[in-house]
Design a protein around this motif. Structure first.
Motif, mmCIF file in Angstrom:
data_model
loop_
_atom_site.group_PDB
_atom_site.id
_atom_site.type_symbol
_atom_site.label_atom_id
_atom_site.label_comp_id
_atom_site.label_asym_id
_atom_site.label_seq_id
_atom_site.Cartn_x
_atom_site.Cartn_y
_atom_site.Cartn_z
ATOM 1 N N HIS A 656 -19.957 -7.463 60.148
ATOM 2 C CA HIS A 656 -21.039 -8.255 59.076
ATOM 3 C C HIS A 656 -20.055 -8.375 57.882
ATOM 4 O O HIS A 656 -18.750 -8.011 57.765
ATOM 5 C CB HIS A 656 -22.035 -7.337 58.915
ATOM 6 C CG HIS A 656 -23.121 -7.480 60.002
ATOM 7 N ND1 HIS A 656 -23.873 -8.472 60.103
ATOM 8 C CD2 HIS A 656 -23.167 -6.342 60.807
ATOM 9 C CE1 HIS A 656 -24.709 -8.231 61.205
ATOM 10 N NE2 HIS A 656 -24.452 -6.983 61.552
ATOM 11 N N PHE A 657 -20.666 -8.969 56.927
ATOM 12 C CA PHE A 657 -19.798 -9.201 55.730
ATOM 13 C C PHE A 657 -19.651 -8.027 54.848
ATOM 14 O O PHE A 657 -18.512 -7.809 54.227
ATOM 15 C CB PHE A 657 -20.569 -10.229 54.627
ATOM 16 C CG PHE A 657 -21.849 -9.581 54.025
ATOM 17 C CD1 PHE A 657 -21.533 -9.039 52.557
ATOM 18 C CD2 PHE A 657 -22.971 -9.474 54.653
ATOM 19 C CE1 PHE A 657 -22.707 -8.525 52.134
ATOM 20 C CE2 PHE A 657 -24.078 -9.015 53.848
ATOM 21 C CZ PHE A 657 -23.787 -8.492 52.840
ATOM 22 N N ALA A 658 -20.447 -6.911 54.977
ATOM 23 C CA ALA A 658 -20.310 -5.804 54.341
ATOM 24 C C ALA A 658 -19.455 -4.819 55.038
ATOM 25 O O ALA A 658 -18.596 -4.240 54.317
ATOM 26 C CB ALA A 658 -21.586 -4.879 54.045
ATOM 27 N N ALA A 659 -19.777 -4.400 56.421
ATOM 28 C CA ALA A 659 -19.095 -3.787 57.427
ATOM 29 C C ALA A 659 -19.406 -4.014 58.787
ATOM 30 O O ALA A 659 -20.280 -4.861 58.959
ATOM 31 C CB ALA A 659 -19.616 -2.261 57.101
ATOM 32 N N THR A 660 -18.681 -3.252 59.671
ATOM 33 C CA THR A 660 -18.778 -3.454 61.012
ATOM 34 C C THR A 660 -19.884 -2.558 61.517
ATOM 35 O O THR A 660 -19.774 -1.198 61.107
ATOM 36 C CB THR A 660 -17.531 -3.272 61.961
ATOM 37 O OG1 THR A 660 -16.759 -4.180 61.299
ATOM 38 C CG2 THR A 660 -17.815 -3.368 63.193
ATOM 39 N N VAL A 661 -20.899 -2.949 62.228
ATOM 40 C CA VAL A 661 -21.875 -2.364 62.719
ATOM 41 C C VAL A 661 -22.121 -2.127 64.089
ATOM 42 O O VAL A 661 -21.953 -3.182 64.893
ATOM 43 C CB VAL A 661 -23.297 -2.642 61.950
ATOM 44 C CG1 VAL A 661 -24.626 -1.873 62.542
ATOM 45 C CG2 VAL A 661 -23.142 -2.865 60.730
ATOM 46 N N LYS A 662 -22.209 -0.802 64.787
ATOM 47 C CA LYS A 662 -22.577 -0.789 66.309
ATOM 48 C C LYS A 662 -23.992 -0.377 66.635
ATOM 49 O O LYS A 662 -24.623 0.042 65.951
ATOM 50 C CB LYS A 662 -21.662 0.526 66.586
ATOM 51 C CG LYS A 662 -21.785 0.598 68.145
ATOM 52 C CD LYS A 662 -21.336 1.918 68.820
ATOM 53 C CE LYS A 662 -19.501 1.931 68.632
ATOM 54 N NZ LYS A 662 -18.966 3.203 69.187
ATOM 55 N N TYR A 663 -24.524 -1.181 67.576
ATOM 56 C CA TYR A 663 -25.679 -1.574 67.794
ATOM 57 C C TYR A 663 -26.002 -0.843 69.161
ATOM 58 O O TYR A 663 -25.486 -1.016 69.880
ATOM 59 C CB TYR A 663 -26.447 -2.836 67.706
ATOM 60 C CG TYR A 663 -26.465 -3.487 66.429
ATOM 61 C CD1 TYR A 663 -27.370 -3.274 65.519
ATOM 62 C CD2 TYR A 663 -25.235 -4.312 65.936
ATOM 63 C CE1 TYR A 663 -27.402 -3.709 64.144
ATOM 64 C CE2 TYR A 663 -25.295 -4.936 64.621
ATOM 65 C CZ TYR A 663 -26.220 -4.810 63.905
ATOM 66 O OH TYR A 663 -26.288 -5.189 62.501
ATOM 67 N N ASP A 664 -27.400 -0.056 69.345
ATOM 68 C CA ASP A 664 -27.727 0.445 70.537
ATOM 69 C C ASP A 664 -28.830 -0.424 71.114
ATOM 70 O O ASP A 664 -29.717 -0.395 70.402
ATOM 71 C CB ASP A 664 -28.188 1.841 70.465
ATOM 72 C CG ASP A 664 -28.536 2.569 71.738
ATOM 73 O OD1 ASP A 664 -28.685 1.844 72.794
ATOM 74 O OD2 ASP A 664 -28.837 3.759 71.667
ATOM 75 N N ALA A 665 -28.685 -1.205 72.148
ATOM 76 C CA ALA A 665 -29.266 -2.026 72.583
ATOM 77 C C ALA A 665 -30.518 -1.925 73.253
ATOM 78 O O ALA A 665 -31.345 -2.505 73.921
ATOM 79 C CB ALA A 665 -28.549 -3.296 73.290
#
Length: 1411
Positions: A656-665
């Motif tokens: 993202h523009f602010a930081a990298t985010v890891k998602y649990d789907a």
């Protein structure tokens, strides 16, 4: 340290002009920041300069003194630790600089754009310092950063603070802009004024500033305004929106306090719609807020609030119209429904459940019998928690508040009961437990039958119907429906889904009711639209960018919304500017770090994340692994989709523009689908609760309308959560396109909610999410001000001293002009043209540079205006001189004419004076005759008084002779009595001596000695008793004398009464004199008329050129005669009325005086009888009790003294009142006479210069003033401040008179002043007849029949006219007056009167004190 040429050094290098690079290389700046794993950034000092080729640096930590108080875990830092840092870990191999002032302290700016060195560390420490000093608000350009203070700051949101921002940013600013617009339209304005008079950030940052600017722009531009408030949970977003909402709702009422301060509006009543908007806020808090690990009142939904303002006509304070709040609407986003069925440890579900459980037991019983005596432990969804207060308010208090708020939107009575029963249904669903079916392992049953019966009672549905709907499913196989069983886990999920769906529908219903209650009638409040006639100020309260250890479906939606908002911010502030720079051929800045179009394409593109997720939801048995696999396959080459080999099959990362985010789907598909099974939906539609039945009937009807086949799949995809949320966000962005956006970034300083302390890691995580530093760095590269080439050349060509060729193009001329203006300024890049850029059609300026050259132009214009002004003044002065010269000539001509006219008038006056002198001679002869008659009368009076005085002297001598004979007789009796006593005592002494001599011859014993002592004692006692008898006789004689004195006083009172009668007769005589005077005035009037006719006949023979002037004089004279006639008639009438009134007053006063005399006589006779009785009693008691006689005598004396004082006080008061009335009548008569008197002398010298001293015959040249006489000062009555009512306190002035005139060493010798003689007469001292008042003047001055009966002083009519000079008090102003205030010549004003003394005989002659 920063790299050479970095934009961060622009300000510091500009303050140190020099040769850019060399100056920087030679500068050693020791204050820097270094990275730290625990505190992110720490302040430090370089121990030595760092070389260009060095890769390491040695620093010593520079920890401030308040570090432990302002930093979380600040005690763990070693303040003097020395560290080795690797410069490769920092951008451009340089350490970030600190912003230090001259005293060595960190700078803390209100606007962080003003920081000389702007980077992450400087932003962190600037916010930390202001947060520690209770300053929660800071600017970053046009963004307001709000640090949650975690406590209420006194005065921060006071009415005075609110009025301050309203006055300065709205009303006063609009007034100034309106005046500037009028000037510009009239051609009197200047571009400089438009720069220097516009609203600037000169006030402390505040949320009131943001809302005030929004209202200001709505008033001036009529464009909708939006305020976007973002931040993570606990950052204070909800409170900030509430503060802004209250401020906007009350702005209209503050118009009178600023633009019209003199208007007294009193306490303005709050409009009903504003009160309603503010009262519905507790509903959202109760149904949408919950306790989390971060915040006790955290909003678990997003909200977009729109305040509609209608332009209202008004004439207050110069404003034709203002925007008034007319309604509001609310749109909610992404309610956290999962919190209904589960929440983490230490957290709670939504507040409303706990409010309901703490309601009164009577109300709970009326809602549902099973709710009585229940607690939160009675329901599985709630569990147990120790939190029982929200924002220092108990659950019971909050319940009362929510009841009031629900009543505002019409939820009361049966509707309130239905709403609470629906909440009980949600809670009861959580108490159902499921277990495998004993008959079928794949099936399930409800094991908690008691809870099922309670739920059945609440919903009004048979228990078996509920159980079948939850534990079984109907599946369509071809054209048939087959019933299958589901597992216990699936049954529990269905039950939880139903509870979440019911709560979501209740929340939606309340939101719709609020909109219907507060929104204007012609607006659909449930959608965002700008297609209406109202102005709108909107506020978005949305989750900020979130990145946790485990990020789920909600975080994906929240971060998508933040990406959309970030894209809107970049487009509005940077991309449009960048496109303009590219068109103008100017080097542009890089926005790749904040531009996020690629991320949005990844999320919402045609084959983006949301599209793939919707397909997976529509596909049977869709799961997270399949969704992640498709996503990674499609976007394997995307920069923003991060693929790592160590990721699990259901994990993926987005940059993202602010930081990298890891998602649990996991659970993405289930949470995105959000649809109830058909069996459960049909069961809920049978519920007897009105709210649940109506809401789910609508859902069932909408689902029945959905198409089948491919269209069914498309309809199912459109019904997913992410699709609905995406559509709402797109709708929101379309609305924001029509409005001007302002941003408020809320930051939570620490996780412990402790005031004044900052957690560096928590704060830096939020700063990175907000992207503030990147945005400000780009904003500092922008040129905000621009002007066209022609306008720059026309406006600023006056500043150049160069001879620029007019044949050159405008762009070249502008370049030469600006190079000259900025040649002395050098930026960090080493060139002066970084302050501006010359484009193809425009010139762009850095902040402050256009204002700089505008100020130079204003200075140049001011100098030129001064020269022009001086020339204009010289011309005007010359013209004025010529005008004055012509005027002087004209004045001289007029003066000569007036001189001739004056001489002519003098001649006329001289002739008139001669005529008057002749008439005056005749009048004097008449007056002399009257004086002679007057003198004869005085001689007769004197003769009569002499005879009476002679008779009085004879009687007095006889009385004195009798008195001496009586005294001799009384003294002879006293002598005989005393002689008898002495003889008796001598005889007794002789006998005692004989007895003692006889006893001396006898032999003495003790008895004889005692007898001798006793005889001696008895002799002494006898002598003392005789002395006491003599003293008593003397006291009795004195009392008899006092009685005689009282009888004499009584006779005096009777004499005074007779004197008053004589005074009345004198007043009548004066009245006759006034009548004679009036007749003489009538004669003078006739003579004046005769003389006037003579003058008219004489004037008719004069030359023709004087006819006009004499005609005017004739008119004036006729007017004066008419006025004189009218004044005479009025004076006659007034005089008659006054005489009648005085007669009536005298009669009343005489009657009152007679009554008082008679009462005093009776009282005196009673006192005499009482005195006689007391004397007789004293004589009888004197023989036995001497002491008792003394007591009775003292009591009698005190009673007699009291009676005497009462008698004297009553007499004096009556006498003073009578005298005051007589004086007022005389004053009025004298005032009337003064008006009718003409041709009186002006000064004392005009009367008779031959006045001589009566005693020695000396002329007035031998008179001299007595400088020591202070006895003439008078005390004015303070009640009416009338000099006529002034009374001289004779006893107070007596000592002054003795010290000045009456003392042995004074100028007056042994003679006393007239005032002292008057006071001595009060003490009944004998006066020298030669010193009486009538001997002080010549006899011809005393021919009057009026006078003082006590001092025999008389005044003639001429004297009276002399003393009644116009402009003075009508009474005569003499110091040497009569003997009392009743005397006609007693002084009547407060002025000090001089005393003139004849230095030969030392007699005093008192003259008039002219004003």
């Amino acid at each position: 340290m920063t790299k050479e040429g970095d934009v961060n050094d622009t300000k510091s290098d500009a303050e140190d002009p020099g040769d850019g690079q060399l100056a920087k290389e030679s500068l050693f700046y020791p204050h820097v920041f270094i990275t730290d794993d625990k505190f992110t950034w720490l302040p430090a000092k370089l121990t030595k300069p760092v070389g260009i080729e060095d890769n390491t640096a040695t620093v010593e930590l520079d920890i401030p003194g308040d570090w432990s108080k302002s930093t979380v875990d600040g005690e763990t830092v070693d303040r003097n630790e020395i560290r080795e840092v690797n410069l490769k870990d920092y951008p451009d191999y340089e350490l970030p600089k600190q912003n230090i002032d001259r005293s060595g302290k960190l700078l803390a700016e209100e606007d962080m754009s003003d920081l000389p060195n702007l980077h992450e560390a400087s932003v962190l420490y600037n916010l930390k310092d202001r947060h520690y000093r209770n300053l929660p608000y800071t600017r970053v350009g046009d963004i307001t950063v709000a640090m949650n203070p975690f406590h209420w700051i006194d005065g921060l949101y006071s009415d005075e603070k609110r009025r301050f921002y309203n006055d300065n940013l709205i009303w006063n600013a609009i007034e100034k802009e309106r005046e500037m617009k009028e000037k510009m339209e009239a051609g009197k304005g200047d571009l400089q004024d438009s720069f220097f008079n516009k609203p600037v950030d000169t006030f402390a940052p505040h949320v009131y500033e943001t809302s005030a600017y929004a209202y200001h722009d709505l008033m001036t531009t009529e464009q909708n305004q939006s305020i976007l408030v973002s931040g993570e949970s606990g950052a204070g977003k909800t409170e900030t929106v509430k503060i802004v909402l209250r401020h906007i709702a009350t702005i209209e009422n503050s118009i009178s306090t600023a633009a019209c301060p003199t208007e007294d509006t009193g306490d303005l009543e709050q409009p009903e719609i504003v009160s309603k908007i503010l009262k519905v806020e507790p509903i959202f808090e109760a149904f949408g807020n919950a306790v989390t690990r971060h915040n006790n009142n955290s909003s678990r939904f997003g909200k977009f609030t729109s305040i509609y303002l209608d332009k209202k006509e008004t004439k207050r304070c110069g404003f034709e119209s203002v925007y008034a709040v007319t309604g509001s609407s609310f749109v909610t986003y992404l309610l956290e429904k999962t919190r209904v069925v589960s929440h983490g440890p230490g957290e709670r579900s939504f507040h409303i459940f706990y409010h309901l459980l703490n309601a009164p037991e009577e109300f709970k019983a009326s809602v549902w019998d099973g709710l009585k005596d229940t607690t939160q432990e009675s329901f599985s969804y709630l569990g147990s928690t120790e939190i029982n207060q929200i924002d220092d308010r108990s659950e019971s208090q909050l319940w009362e508040a929510i009841q009031t708020s629900l009543a505002v939107i019409g939820v009361e009575g049966e509707k309130m009961i239905s709403l609470m029963r629906a909440l009980c249904i949600v809670l009861q669903l959580g108490n159902l437990t499921f277990s495998p079916d004993p008959q079928d392992a794949e099936g399930s049953v409800i094991s908690s039958q008691d809870e099922l019966l309670k739920l059945s009672h609440l919903m009004g549905i048979d228990p078996s119907v509920i159980e079948n709907a939850i534990t079984k499913r109907k599946v369509k196989a071809g054209f048939d429906w087959i019933e299958t069983k589901v597992t216990a886990a699936d049954s529990k999920d269905s039950c939880d889904a139903l509870a979440k769906k019911i709560y979501a529908q209740l929340f939606a219903m309340l939101k719709e009711n609020i909109n219907e209650s507060t929104a204007p009638a012609d607006i659909d409040a449930n959608i965002n639209s700008s297609d209406h006639k109202y102005g709108c100020i909107s506020m978005l309260d949305l989750f900020g960018f979130e990145s946790f250890k485990v990020n789920r479906f909600e975080q994906l939606c929240i971060n998508y919304a933040n990406e959309r908002i970030q894209h809107r911010y970049v487009v509005d502030n940077f991309l449009s500017v960048k496109d303009e720079y590219e068109r103008e051929g100017i080097e542009t800045f890089d926005v790749s770090d904040i531009e996020n179009s690629a991320v949005l394409k990844l999320l919402e593109g045609r084959m983006g994340v949301f599209s793939i997720l919707n397909d997976e939801c529509v596909r049977p048995k869709g799961n997270a692994e399949s969704f992640v696999y498709k996503l990674k396959t499609i976007y394997k080459d995307s920069y923003h989709l991060v693929v790592k080999n160590l990721d699990r099959p259901w994990e993926f990362s987005i940059k993202h523009f602010a930081a990298t985010v890891k998602y649990d789907a996991r659970n993405f598909v289930a949470r995105n689908n959000d649809q109830l099974p058909k069996d459960v939906l049909e069961c809920v539609c049978k519920c007897t609760n009105d709210i649940i039945h109506s809401r789910f009937e609508t859902i069932a009807s909408e689902r029945a309308k959905q198409p089948t086949g491919i269209r069914r799949k498309m309809g199912a995809a459109s019904a997913t959560v992410c699709t609905k949320f995406r559509n709402k966000i797109i709708e929101l962005m379309e609305f924001l396109l029509t409005s001007k956006i302002r941003y408020i970034r809320c930051i939570k300083p620490n996780e412990n909610s402790s005031p004044h302390t900052t957690d560096h890691l928590v704060t830096m995580r939020q700063l990175g999410s907000a992207g503030l530093v990147k945005a400000v760095n780009i904003a500092r590269e922008i040129y905000p001000n621009s002007l066209s080439h022609d306008k720059v050349w026309v406006r600023f060509r006056c500043l150049t001293r160069l001879n620029i060729d007019e044949n050159l193009e405008v762009k070249e001329k502008v370049s030469i002009l600006l190079n000259e203006q900025f040649k002395d300024q050098v930026s960090s890049s080493g060139c002066h043209n970084s302050f501006y850029r010359v484009g193809a059609t425009k010139v762009f300026f850095k902040p402050g540079q256009l204002e700089l050259i505008e100020s130079r132009r204003a200075t140049r214009k001011q100098k030129a205006a001064t020269i022009i002004n001086n020339r204009a003044k010289a011309y005007r002065k010359k013209k004025d001189f010529q005008t004055l010269k012509r005027g002087a000539i004209l004045v001289q001509a007029l003066a000569r004419r007036n001189k001739e006219q004056t001489e002519l008038k003098k001649k006329k006056d001289f002739i008139l004076a001669i005529q008057c002198a002749i008439r005056l001679a005749r009048a004097r002869r008449t007056l002399q005759k009257k004086k002679e008659d007057r003198a004869a009368t005085i001689i007769q009076n004197s003769q009569r008084s002499r005879i009476a005085r002679k008779e009085y002297t004879r009687y007095k001598n006889a009385a004195d002779m009798l008195l001496r004979a009586m005294k001799r007789k009384l003294n002879r009796d006293k002598f005989d009595a005393a002689l008898a006593v002495v003889v008796e005592r001598a005889r007794m002494d002789e006998r005692r001596k004989k007895i003692l001599s006889k006893l001396a011859n006898i032999e003495k014993d003790d008895i004889l000695k005692e007898c001798e002592v006793l005889i001696q004692y008895l002799g002494d006692e006898l002598y003392d008793e005789r002395g006491h008898v003599y003293e008593v006789r003397e006291k009795l004689r004195k009392e008899q004398e006092k009685n005689a004195q009282l009888r004499a006083k009584n006779e005096n009172l009777e004499a005074t009464t007779e004197a008053q009668k004589i005074g009345t007769a004198q007043l009548q005589t004066q009245n006759r004199n006034l009548s004679l005077r009036l007749s003489s005035l009538n004669q003078s009037k006739s003579s004046l008329n005769t003389s006037l006719r003579d003058l008219r006949r004489a004037e008719s023979t004069r030359a023709s050129e004087e006819k006009k002037r004499f005609a005017l004089m004739q008119n004036e004279m006729s007017t004066r005669i008419d006025q004189l006639n009218s004044s005479f008639e009025q004076s006659f009438q007034v005089q008659d009325d006054e005489v009648k009134r005085l007669k009536r007053k005298l009669e009343v006063a005489e009657k009152r005086h007679k009554d008082s005399i008679s009462s005093l006589k009776l009282e005196h006779q009673g006192i005499i009888h009482q005195y006689k009785d007391s004397i007789s009693s004293l004589k009888l008691e004197h023989q036995g009790i001497i002491h008792q006689y003394e007591e009775d005598l003292s009591s009698m004396l005190s009673a007699l003294e009291e009676c005497k004082s009462n008698h004297e006080s009553e007499y004096s008061s009556m006498k003073e009142s009578l005298m005051r009335q007589i004086e007022e009548s005389e004053a009025a008569l004298c005032a009337q006479q003064m008006k009718n008197t003409k041709n009186v002398p002006k000064t004392i010298d005009d009367v008779d210069p031959s006045v001589k001293c009566r005693y020695c015959g000396a002329s007035s040249d031998n008179w001299k003033r007595n400088p020591n006489d202070q006895s003439m000062k008078m005390k004015v009555d303070s009640k009416n401040n009338d000099p006529r009512s002034s009374k001289v306190k004779l006893e107070e002035h007596r000592t002054d008179s003795q010290s000045s005139v009456g003392s042995e060493n004074s100028v007056g010798g042994k003679r006393r002043s007239a005032l002292y003689r008057r006071s001595s007469r009060t003490r009944r001292e004998k006066l020298d007849p030669k010193l009486k008042c009538y001997n002080a003047w010549e006899p011809n001055m005393h021919g009057s029949i009026d006078g003082c009966e006590r001092c025999m002083y008389y005044l003639t009519d001429e004297e009276r006219r002399f003393f009644d000079i116009k402009g003075h008090h009508p009474r005569i102003n003499l110091v040497r007056g009569g003997c009392s205030p009743s005397c006609p010549i007693f002084p009547r004003n407060e002025h000090e009167h001089p005393v003139r003394i004849c230095h030969k005989c030392y007699h005093q002659t008192h003259v008039l004190m002219l004003k």
